[in-house]
Scaffold this active site. Structure first.
Site, PDB file in Angstrom:
ATOM      1  N   ILE A   1      73.893  35.062  -7.571  1.00 40.74           N
ATOM      2  CA  ILE A   1      73.754  36.438  -7.087  1.00 40.74           C
ATOM      3  C   ILE A   1      73.156  37.319  -8.177  1.00 40.74           C
ATOM      4  CG2 ILE A   1      74.991  38.440  -6.152  1.00 40.74           C
ATOM      5  CD1 ILE A   1      77.157  36.417  -5.165  1.00 40.74           C
TER       6      ILE A   1
ATOM      7  N   TYR B   1      90.881  30.588  -8.247  1.00 43.84           N
ATOM      8  CA  TYR B   1      89.687  31.444  -8.316  1.00 43.84           C
ATOM      9  C   TYR B   1      90.006  32.846  -7.805  1.00 43.84           C
ATOM     10  CZ  TYR B   1      85.343  33.628  -6.647  1.00 43.84           C
ATOM     11  OH  TYR B   1      84.331  34.527  -6.380  1.00 43.84           O
TER      12      TYR B   1
ATOM     13  N   THR C   1      85.071  39.504  -4.712  1.00 43.28           N
ATOM     14  CA  THR C   1      84.991  38.661  -3.520  1.00 43.28           C
ATOM     15  C   THR C   1      86.023  39.070  -2.474  1.00 43.28           C
ATOM     16  OG1 THR C   1      85.516  36.412  -2.776  1.00 43.28           O
ATOM     17  CG2 THR C   1      86.471  37.069  -4.846  1.00 43.28           C
ATOM     18  N   ASP C   2      85.733  38.755  -1.220  1.00 43.82           N
ATOM     19  CA  ASP C   2      86.726  39.016  -0.158  1.00 43.82           C
ATOM     20  C   ASP C   2      87.905  38.034  -0.246  1.00 43.82           C
ATOM     21  OD1 ASP C   2      85.428  36.697   0.672  1.00 43.82           O
ATOM     22  OD2 ASP C   2      85.123  37.356   2.741  1.00 43.82           O
ATOM     23  N   GLU C   3      87.769  36.996  -1.094  1.00 43.72           N
ATOM     24  CA  GLU C   3      88.836  35.988  -1.163  1.00 43.72           C
ATOM     25  C   GLU C   3      90.124  36.550  -1.759  1.00 43.72           C
ATOM     26  OE1 GLU C   3      87.470  32.055  -2.324  1.00 43.72           O
ATOM     27  OE2 GLU C   3      85.443  32.511  -1.657  1.00 43.72           O
TER      28      GLU C   3
ATOM     29  N   LYS D   1      90.100  36.531  -9.715  1.00 46.05           N
ATOM     30  CA  LYS D   1      89.263  37.676  -9.312  1.00 46.05           C
ATOM     31  C   LYS D   1      90.160  38.866  -8.939  1.00 46.05           C
ATOM     32  CE  LYS D   1      85.349  37.958  -8.949  1.00 46.05           C
ATOM     33  NZ  LYS D   1      84.281  38.325  -9.929  1.00 46.05           N
TER      34      LYS D   1
HETATM   35  P1  NAD Z   1      77.484  31.791 -10.282  1.00 43.92           P
HETATM   36  O1  NAD Z   1      78.536  30.803 -10.666  1.00 43.92           O
HETATM   37  O2  NAD Z   1      76.247  31.321  -9.602  1.00 43.92           O
HETATM   38  O3  NAD Z   1      76.996  32.593 -11.581  1.00 43.92           O
HETATM   39  C1  NAD Z   1      77.890  33.055 -12.557  1.00 43.92           C
HETATM   40  C2  NAD Z   1      77.081  33.402 -13.790  1.00 43.92           C
HETATM   41  O4  NAD Z   1      77.993  33.883 -14.791  1.00 43.92           O
HETATM   42  C3  NAD Z   1      76.349  32.197 -14.407  1.00 43.92           C
HETATM   43  O5  NAD Z   1      75.033  32.552 -14.738  1.00 43.92           O
HETATM   44  C4  NAD Z   1      77.155  31.883 -15.652  1.00 43.92           C
HETATM   45  O6  NAD Z   1      76.376  31.312 -16.701  1.00 43.92           O
HETATM   46  C5  NAD Z   1      77.696  33.262 -16.029  1.00 43.92           C
HETATM   47  N1  NAD Z   1      78.933  33.158 -16.816  1.00 43.92           N
HETATM   48  C6  NAD Z   1      80.026  32.404 -16.532  1.00 43.92           C
HETATM   49  N2  NAD Z   1      80.954  32.550 -17.497  1.00 43.92           N
HETATM   50  C7  NAD Z   1      80.441  33.449 -18.390  1.00 43.92           C
HETATM   51  C8  NAD Z   1      80.935  34.015 -19.588  1.00 43.92           C
HETATM   52  N3  NAD Z   1      82.139  33.672 -20.076  1.00 43.92           N
HETATM   53  N4  NAD Z   1      80.160  34.911 -20.245  1.00 43.92           N
HETATM   54  C9  NAD Z   1      78.935  35.253 -19.770  1.00 43.92           C
HETATM   55  N5  NAD Z   1      78.406  34.719 -18.656  1.00 43.92           N
HETATM   56  C10 NAD Z   1      79.164  33.830 -17.965  1.00 43.92           C
HETATM   57  O7  NAD Z   1      78.256  32.891  -9.429  1.00 43.92           O
HETATM   58  P2  NAD Z   1      77.725  33.771  -8.198  1.00 43.92           P
HETATM   59  O8  NAD Z   1      77.980  33.024  -6.956  1.00 43.92           O
HETATM   60  O9  NAD Z   1      76.393  34.288  -8.502  1.00 43.92           O
HETATM   61  O10 NAD Z   1      78.786  34.960  -8.253  1.00 43.92           O
HETATM   62  C11 NAD Z   1      78.544  36.124  -9.051  1.00 43.92           C
HETATM   63  C12 NAD Z   1      79.700  37.083  -8.887  1.00 43.92           C
HETATM   64  O11 NAD Z   1      79.822  37.453  -7.518  1.00 43.92           O
HETATM   65  C13 NAD Z   1      81.047  36.496  -9.307  1.00 43.92           C
HETATM   66  O12 NAD Z   1      81.778  37.519  -9.938  1.00 43.92           O
HETATM   67  C14 NAD Z   1      81.691  36.110  -7.992  1.00 43.92           C
HETATM   68  O13 NAD Z   1      83.088  36.163  -8.081  1.00 43.92           O
HETATM   69  C15 NAD Z   1      81.145  37.171  -7.065  1.00 43.92           C
HETATM   70  N6  NAD Z   1      81.015  36.788  -5.643  1.00 43.92           N
HETATM   71  C16 NAD Z   1      80.400  35.630  -5.289  1.00 43.92           C
HETATM   72  C17 NAD Z   1      80.255  35.310  -3.937  1.00 43.92           C
HETATM   73  C18 NAD Z   1      79.531  34.065  -3.489  1.00 43.92           C
HETATM   74  O14 NAD Z   1      79.487  33.781  -2.291  1.00 43.92           O
HETATM   75  N7  NAD Z   1      78.907  33.313  -4.367  1.00 43.92           N
HETATM   76  C19 NAD Z   1      80.767  36.178  -2.973  1.00 43.92           C
HETATM   77  C20 NAD Z   1      81.398  37.356  -3.377  1.00 43.92           C
HETATM   78  C21 NAD Z   1      81.518  37.654  -4.726  1.00 43.92           C
HETATM   79  P1  TYD Z   2      82.331  27.073  -0.731  1.00 47.75           P
HETATM   80  O1  TYD Z   2      80.857  27.104  -0.569  1.00 47.75           O
HETATM   81  O2  TYD Z   2      82.929  26.295  -1.861  1.00 47.75           O
HETATM   82  O3  TYD Z   2      82.822  28.591  -0.765  1.00 47.75           O
HETATM   83  P2  TYD Z   2      84.342  29.202  -0.677  1.00 47.75           P
HETATM   84  O4  TYD Z   2      85.317  28.114  -0.871  1.00 47.75           O
HETATM   85  O5  TYD Z   2      84.342  30.169  -1.822  1.00 47.75           O
HETATM   86  O6  TYD Z   2      84.427  29.854   0.663  1.00 47.75           O
HETATM   87  O7  TYD Z   2      82.960  26.512   0.612  1.00 47.75           O
HETATM   88  C1  TYD Z   2      82.685  27.118   1.859  1.00 47.75           C
HETATM   89  C2  TYD Z   2      83.511  26.420   2.907  1.00 47.75           C
HETATM   90  O8  TYD Z   2      83.040  25.072   3.045  1.00 47.75           O
HETATM   91  C3  TYD Z   2      84.983  26.288   2.554  1.00 47.75           C
HETATM   92  O9  TYD Z   2      85.740  26.395   3.748  1.00 47.75           O
HETATM   93  C4  TYD Z   2      85.108  24.889   1.966  1.00 47.75           C
HETATM   94  C5  TYD Z   2      84.074  24.114   2.754  1.00 47.75           C
HETATM   95  N1  TYD Z   2      83.403  22.995   2.044  1.00 47.75           N
HETATM   96  C6  TYD Z   2      83.260  21.765   2.689  1.00 47.75           C
HETATM   97  O10 TYD Z   2      83.701  21.576   3.824  1.00 47.75           O
HETATM   98  N2  TYD Z   2      82.591  20.776   2.017  1.00 47.75           N
HETATM   99  C7  TYD Z   2      82.083  20.945   0.762  1.00 47.75           C
HETATM  100  O11 TYD Z   2      81.507  19.985   0.195  1.00 47.75           O
HETATM  101  C8  TYD Z   2      82.239  22.223   0.129  1.00 47.75           C
HETATM  102  C9  TYD Z   2      81.704  22.453  -1.258  1.00 47.75           C
HETATM  103  C10 TYD Z   2      82.899  23.221   0.823  1.00 47.75           C
END
Ligand code: NAD
Ligand code: TYD
Length: 349
Positions: free
Chosen positions: A12, A155, A130-132, A159
Site C-alpha cells: 500500500i 497481527y 486495519t478493520d481487523e 495494530k
Molecule cells: P506490507 O507488508 O506490504 O508493507 C509493509 C512495509 O513496511 C514494507 O515495505 C516493510 O519493509 C516495511 N517495514 C516493516 N517493518 C519495518 C520497520 N521495522 N521499519 C521500517 N519499515 C518497516 O504491508 P501493506 O499491506 O502495504 O500494509 C501497509 C499498512 O496498511 C500496514 O500498517 C497495515 O497494517 C495496513 N493495512 C493493510 C491492509 C491490507 O489489506 N494489506 C489493510 C488495511 C490496513
Molecule cells: P489474507 O490475504 O492473509 O488477509 P487477512 O487474513 O488479513 O484477511 O487472507 C484473506 C482470507 O483468505 C482470509 O480469510 C484467509 C484466507 N486465505 C486462504 O484461504 N488461503 C491462503 O493461502 C491465504 C494466504 C489466505
C-alpha cells in the site's frame, strides 16, 4: 511541506508514495522503509529519480535513527504505514509484530512529539490501520468507527495496540493525529503470501491454490489505489483527532472469490473453463480465523465525498493483468532476489 511516509516500499505504501510524489510536486516526500521481505524498491522504479522523492533505509524500532532523520529533515507530517502485515506470520512470530507495530509506532510518536512540541498544531501524525482491530462479525452487521475493539490475531492485537497509542498521544500530549481503518486491499505490488496474489501466482503456475477451512470466511476487498485516494482525502481534509473507516462495499466468501479468479484466469490464459478450479485445495484452517469483516465507510463518503472508483471486476482484471505482465517482479519476490535490488541501486545512509 515535508512528509515522512513509513513503509513506502511495501504494497500500500508504494501506491501512497507514488500518488503523493506525482500529485503534489511541491511536497517533499521521504520514504522510510527497512526493506523487510515485504519491502521492495522495484515497486517505485518509475518515481525513484523524481526531485521531490527521497528514500531512507531505516528501522522504526531504532529510536536513535528516527531522532537523527527528524533532526535532519524537520518533517511537517508523518503518514505511518510501516508494519508487519501478515496474519499467518503473526501466528508463528507474534513478537516481531510487537516490535514493529507497537514499539516502532510508539518510537515514531515520541520523536514526533519531541520535535513538534513548539508548534504542535502545524503538524500531523496520520496512522494507517486495519478493520481487523474490530474483531470478527457474524453473518450480519458492519464495522463502524464506534465498534468496540476486539482483536483476535497477534497481527490485529498489535495494530489495535498501535491505534490506542496514537489516540493516547492525541489526548495526553495534544499530538495532532488522524487514523483510518481499512478493509482488505488488493492490486499490483501485493506480496504473494496474501490470498489474491498467492492464488494468481499458483493458478498461473498450475500449482494447488490453498483455501483455508471451507472457504466460507468473508472479506471486503478494496482496490489499493482507492485506499491511496482515501488516504490523500483524509490527510488533507479529514478532521484532526478523528478516525475514518475505509471499505470497498465488496464482500466475498473466499471460495467464491477464488472460483471467480480461476475462471477469469482461464479466460485470460486461454485455458478451458473449469480448468483452474481443479487446483483449489481445501487445507487446514488458520488458527482463530476471523469469520467475516465488513465495513461501513459512510462517514468517509458523506464527510469527504470519497467512494471506490474501481469495480471489483475491473480491479481484479487489472490486477491479474499486472501479475501476468510483471513476471520478473513476481519471480524476484518469490525467489528472494529482490533483496539485492537495494544493494544495486542505493547505498546505505
Ligand atoms: P506490507 O507488508 O506490504 O508493507 C509493509 C512495509 O513496511 C514494507 O515495505 C516493510 O519493509 C516495511 N517495514 C516493516 N517493518 C519495518 C520497520 N521495522 N521499519 C521500517 N519499515 C518497516 O504491508 P501493506 O499491506 O502495504 O500494509 C501497509 C499498512 O496498511 C500496514 O500498517 C497495515 O497494517 C495496513 N493495512 C493493510 C491492509 C491490507 O489489506 N494489506 C489493510 C488495511 C490496513
Ligand atoms: P489474507 O490475504 O492473509 O488477509 P487477512 O487474513 O488479513 O484477511 O487472507 C484473506 C482470507 O483468505 C482470509 O480469510 C484467509 C484466507 N486465505 C486462504 O484461504 N488461503 C491462503 O493461502 C491465504 C494466504 C489466505
Amino acid at each position: 511541506m515535508k512528509i515522512l511516509i513509513t513503509g513506502g516500499a511495501g504494497f500500500i505504501g508504494s501506491h501512497v508514495v507514488r500518488l503523493f510524489v506525482n500529485k503534489y510536486p511541491n511536497y517533499q516526500i521521504y520514504n522510510l522503509d527497512k526493506l523487510t521481505y515485504a519491502g521492495n524498491l522495484a515497486n517505485l522504479t518509475d518515481i525513484k529519480d523524481k526531485e521531490n522523492y527521497t528514500f531512507l533505509k531505516g528501522d522504526i524500532v531504532d529510536a536513535a535513527y528516527l531522532e537523527g532523520i527528524f533532526a535532519e529533515y524537520q518533517f511537517d507530517a508523518v503518514i505511518h504505514l510501516a508494519a508487519e502485515s501478515h496474519v499467518d506470520r503473526s501466528i508463528t512470530d507474534p513478537l516481531a509484530f510487537v516490535h514493529t507495530n507497537v514499539i516502532g509506532t510508539v518510537n515514531l510518536l515520541n520523536v514526533a512529539r519531541q520535535h513538534w512540541k513548539e508548534n504542535m498544531d502545524k503538524h500531523l501524525f496520520y496512522h494507517i490501520s486495519t478493520d481487523e482491530v474490530y474483531g470478527s462479525l457474524g453473518e450480519d452487521g458492519l464495522f463502524t468507527e464506534e465498534t468496540a475493539y476486539d482483536p483476535r490475531s497477534p497481527y490485529s492485537a498489535s495494530k489495535a495496540s498501535s491505534d490506542h497509542f496514537v489516540r493516547a498521544y492525541y489526548h495526553t500530549y495534544s499530538l495532532p493525529i488522524k487514523l483510518s481503518n481499512c478493509s482488505n486491499n488488493y492490486g499490483p505490488n501485493h506480496f504473494p503470501e496474501k490470498l489474491i496474489p498467492l492464488a494468481i501466482n499458483n493458478i498461473k503456475n498450475e500449482r494447488p491454490v490453498p483455501v483455508y477451512g471451507k472457504g466460507e470466511n468473508v472479506r471486503d476487498w478494496l482496490y489499493v489505489l482507492d485506499h491511496a485516494r482515501a488516504i490523500d482525502d483524509i490527510f488533507h481534509r479529514g478532521k484532526v483527532g478523528d478516525t475514518y473507516n475505509i471499505g470497498g462495499v465488496n464482500e466475498w466468501r473466499n471460495i467464491d472469490l477464488i472460483e471467480l479468479l480461476c475462471d477469469l484466469m482461464d479466460e485470460k490464459l486461454g485455458r478451458p473453463q473449469g480448468h483452474s478450479r481443479k487446483l483449489i485445495t481445501f487445507v487446514k484452517d488458520r488458527a482463530g480465523h476471523d469469520l467475516r469483516y465488513a465495513i461501513d465507510s459512510s462517514k468517509l463518503m458523506n464527510e469527504l465525498g470519497w467512494e471506490p472508483s474501481v469495480t471489483f471486476e475491473e480491479g481484479l482484471s487489472k490486477t491479474v493483468d499486472w501479475y501476468l505482465e510483471n513476471t520478473e517482479w513476481l519471480e524476484n519476490v518469490t525467489s528472494g532476489n529482490y533483496t539485492s535490488y537495494y544493494e544495486q541501486q542505493y547505498t546505505d545512509r
